[in-house]
Enzyme design. Structure first.
Site, PDB file in Angstrom:
ATOM      1  N   ASN A   9       9.026  -3.725  -2.575  1.00  0.00           N
ATOM      2  CA  ASN A   9       9.165  -2.304  -3.326  1.00  0.00           C
ATOM      3  C   ASN A   9       8.085  -2.261  -4.350  1.00  0.00           C
ATOM      4  O   ASN A   9       8.103  -2.261  -5.321  1.00  0.00           O
ATOM      5  CB  ASN A   9      10.581  -2.165  -3.781  1.00  0.00           C
ATOM      6  CG  ASN A   9      10.902  -0.826  -4.150  1.00  0.00           C
ATOM      7  OD1 ASN A   9      10.106   0.231  -4.011  1.00  0.00           O
ATOM      8  ND2 ASN A   9      12.048  -0.824  -4.465  1.00  0.00           N
ATOM      9  N   ARG A  94       9.353  -1.324   1.504  1.00  0.00           N
ATOM     10  CA  ARG A  94      10.081   0.153   1.245  1.00  0.00           C
ATOM     11  C   ARG A  94       8.887   1.009   1.317  1.00  0.00           C
ATOM     12  O   ARG A  94       7.935   0.796   0.612  1.00  0.00           O
ATOM     13  CB  ARG A  94      10.831   0.102   0.044  1.00  0.00           C
ATOM     14  CG  ARG A  94      11.409   1.611  -0.252  1.00  0.00           C
ATOM     15  CD  ARG A  94      11.983   1.713  -1.626  1.00  0.00           C
ATOM     16  NE  ARG A  94      12.597   2.765  -1.748  1.00  0.00           N
ATOM     17  CZ  ARG A  94      13.271   3.285  -2.905  1.00  0.00           C
ATOM     18  NH1 ARG A  94      13.365   2.313  -3.680  1.00  0.00           N
ATOM     19  NH2 ARG A  94      14.012   4.388  -2.674  1.00  0.00           N
ATOM     20  N   HIS A 182      15.943   8.438  -0.354  1.00  0.00           N
ATOM     21  CA  HIS A 182      17.063   7.485  -0.565  1.00  0.00           C
ATOM     22  C   HIS A 182      17.697   7.058   0.262  1.00  0.00           C
ATOM     23  O   HIS A 182      18.877   6.648   0.502  1.00  0.00           O
ATOM     24  CB  HIS A 182      17.998   8.188  -1.679  1.00  0.00           C
ATOM     25  CG  HIS A 182      17.276   8.331  -3.067  1.00  0.00           C
ATOM     26  ND1 HIS A 182      17.710   9.411  -3.866  1.00  0.00           N
ATOM     27  CD2 HIS A 182      16.539   7.496  -3.840  1.00  0.00           C
ATOM     28  CE1 HIS A 182      16.849   9.106  -5.207  1.00  0.00           C
ATOM     29  NE2 HIS A 182      16.510   8.056  -5.144  1.00  0.00           N
ATOM     30  N   ARG A 242      12.564  14.889 -13.449  1.00  0.00           N
ATOM     31  CA  ARG A 242      12.019  15.723 -12.525  1.00  0.00           C
ATOM     32  C   ARG A 242      13.160  16.824 -12.438  1.00  0.00           C
ATOM     33  O   ARG A 242      14.189  16.761 -12.907  1.00  0.00           O
ATOM     34  CB  ARG A 242      11.947  15.187 -11.269  1.00  0.00           C
ATOM     35  CG  ARG A 242      10.923  14.182 -10.757  1.00  0.00           C
ATOM     36  CD  ARG A 242      11.366  13.536  -9.364  1.00  0.00           C
ATOM     37  NE  ARG A 242      11.545  11.950  -9.695  1.00  0.00           N
ATOM     38  CZ  ARG A 242      11.682  11.187  -8.686  1.00  0.00           C
ATOM     39  NH1 ARG A 242      11.987  11.757  -7.604  1.00  0.00           N
ATOM     40  NH2 ARG A 242      12.078  10.051  -8.855  1.00  0.00           N
ATOM     41  N   GLU A 380      19.466  -1.373  -1.613  1.00  0.00           N
ATOM     42  CA  GLU A 380      18.320  -1.021  -0.797  1.00  0.00           C
ATOM     43  C   GLU A 380      17.526  -2.114  -0.204  1.00  0.00           C
ATOM     44  O   GLU A 380      17.076  -2.131   0.860  1.00  0.00           O
ATOM     45  CB  GLU A 380      17.449  -0.104  -1.438  1.00  0.00           C
ATOM     46  CG  GLU A 380      17.932   1.248  -1.772  1.00  0.00           C
ATOM     47  CD  GLU A 380      17.367   2.060  -3.106  1.00  0.00           C
ATOM     48  OE1 GLU A 380      17.235   1.425  -4.130  1.00  0.00           O
ATOM     49  OE2 GLU A 380      17.145   3.209  -2.884  1.00  0.00           O
TER      50      GLU A 380
END
Ligand code: ADP
Length: 400
Positions: A9, A94, A182, A242, A380
């Site tokens: 990742n 990923r 996601h 963000r 994940e």
């Protein structure tokens, strides 16, 4: 022989890895994990066991002129020395963007890599960093199979109406549409919920993935039907730094009236906004919750307010709500954020069990709650390991 699967990742300044070795049933089990961080500054490699015990650590000076490939070579050499008799079969990566096309993980070859590079304009801050270790690994370990797992894939089941902006058709056809992100986390949660509460998982579920990046997803009978992130990972909820959803007119104002450059606006929207921007203190929810500054409380209130609004919107997209799930850093650990969200969701039939919430679940609603509420830790990396294994399985079946 047992299989080893390396999960990568990679971000702008770090490469995280997890090594999975198959157990006697063939299931992937986490054997070690770690990262190389500070890639362009002063690289630092650390590898840990599943319980966090440090297995190996190395630091390089800032002026050591090490390239991505050198660091990846160090990582892969360490992994090969820690396979415990298993064979390294593949690396699963990923990759943030699979474009409109990829709804499942795929085996990487040169043609796919070129296609994934064509998606860089859709995710310029993430995609190049996700692809860099794929290219580096192809050089330092040419025989190793590599599988790309996309954050966008899980949402390809969204109906067209959920994927379309009200823009002229040409732009939509060119790829300016809602993708959602996601997805690997949501897929993991959807599968886990099916194990924990199958009858609820067959219904209408909203999952809140609340980490430093945050989004929410409406999942109906295990399939994503809508989510809060859109064309980029800027959309939807306000996040650590963000903005989340914002009137596009603000961008025009910044450009035309404030004379800001596109790069300055990008930094403002991605790095200086969200919880950090509103509080003026921190992007970390823990710091805000402990602060007595009214601006910290305002940032938390805005976060909860936006989650509550989106919960209504996603429930409307499904025509109801049968279960609510919290996951990721804030979702798994923040008692007050879950409490505020659940209180605001009373109108949907949510009744919080405060004692269970204080213990982080796994079920944090009362027996009388019309809508049960779960806290489920996401994973994940495990999802990527499972996908990679299943791509390998399909390949060997096809070869038989
Ligand atoms: P990422 O999106 O980087 O994977 P995580 O899912 O690990 O992030 O979430 C990180 C965020 O979780 C941190 O920024 C922090 O705000 C929040 N967090 C972690 N632990 C707690 C806690 N106990 N209470 C509130 N927030 C927490």
């Amino acid at each position: 022989m047992r299989d080893g699967i390396l999960v990568i990742n990679a971000g702008s300044s770090s490469i995280k890895f997890s090594l999975y070795l198959s157990n006697s049933d063939g299931k992937p089990m986490l054997s070690s994990k770690g990262q190389v961080e500070g890639i362009d500054v002063a690289p630092h490699f650390i590898a840990q066991g599943p319980d966090g015990t440090v297995l190996s650590e190395q630091r390089w000076p800032g002026d050591s002129d090490l390239h991505h490939e050198d660091l990846l070579k160090h990582l892969i050499d360490w992994v090969e020395d820690h396979l415990d008799g298993a064979e390294l079969r593949a690396a699963g990566h990923r990759v943030v963007h699979g474009g409109p096309k990829y709804s499942t993980p795929v085996l990487v070859d040169d043609a796919l890599l070129a296609e994934l590079e064509s998606f860089i304009p859709l995710a310029p801050l993430h995609q190049p960093h996700n692809l860099a270790p794929i290219k580096a690994l192809a050089k330092v370990h040419p025989g190793l199979m590599q599988v790309a797992c996309f954050d966008t894939s899980f949402h390809r089941t969204n109906p067209a109406v959920a994927q379309t902006f009200a823009l002229p058709r040409g732009l939509t056809e060119e790829g300016v549409r809602r993708y959602g992100f996601h997805g690997l986390s949501y897929e993991f949660i959807a599968r886990r919920l099916r194990e924990i509460a199958p009858e609820r998982a067959a219904g209408k579920v909203v999952v809140c993935h609340l980490g430093s990046g945050a989004s929410m997803c409406a999942i109906k009978d295990g399939q994503s039907v809508s989510s809060t992130m859109g064309f980029t990972a800027l959309d939807g909820l306000p996040m650590g730094t963000r903005t989340g959803t914002m009137d596009a007119g603000v961008v025009l104002y910044l450009l035309q009236q404030k004379g800001m450059t596109p790069k300055e606006i990008e930094t403002l929207l991605y790095k200086r906004s969200g919880l950090l921007g509103v509080s003026g203190i921190s992007n970390d929810m823990r710091v805000l919750l402990e602060s007595s500054d009214p601006h910290a409380a305002e940032a938390v209130d805005l976060f909860v307010y936006r989650i509550s609004r989106e919960l209504g919107s996603l429930s409307a997209a499904m025509g109801g709500l049968d279960a609510l799930v919290f996951t990721a850093g804030i979702g798994e650990r923040s008692v007050p954020v879950r409490e505020k969200v659940c209180q605001a969701a009373a109108w949907l039939g949510v009744d919080l069990d405060t004692a269970a919430n204080a213990k982080n679940g796994p079920v944090i609603s009362t027996a009388a709650s019309k809508v049960p509420v779960f806290v489920i830790p996401t994973d994940e990396e495990m999802m990527i390991a499972k996908h990679t294994r299943s791509v390998l399985g399909k390949l060997s079946q096809a070869a038989e």
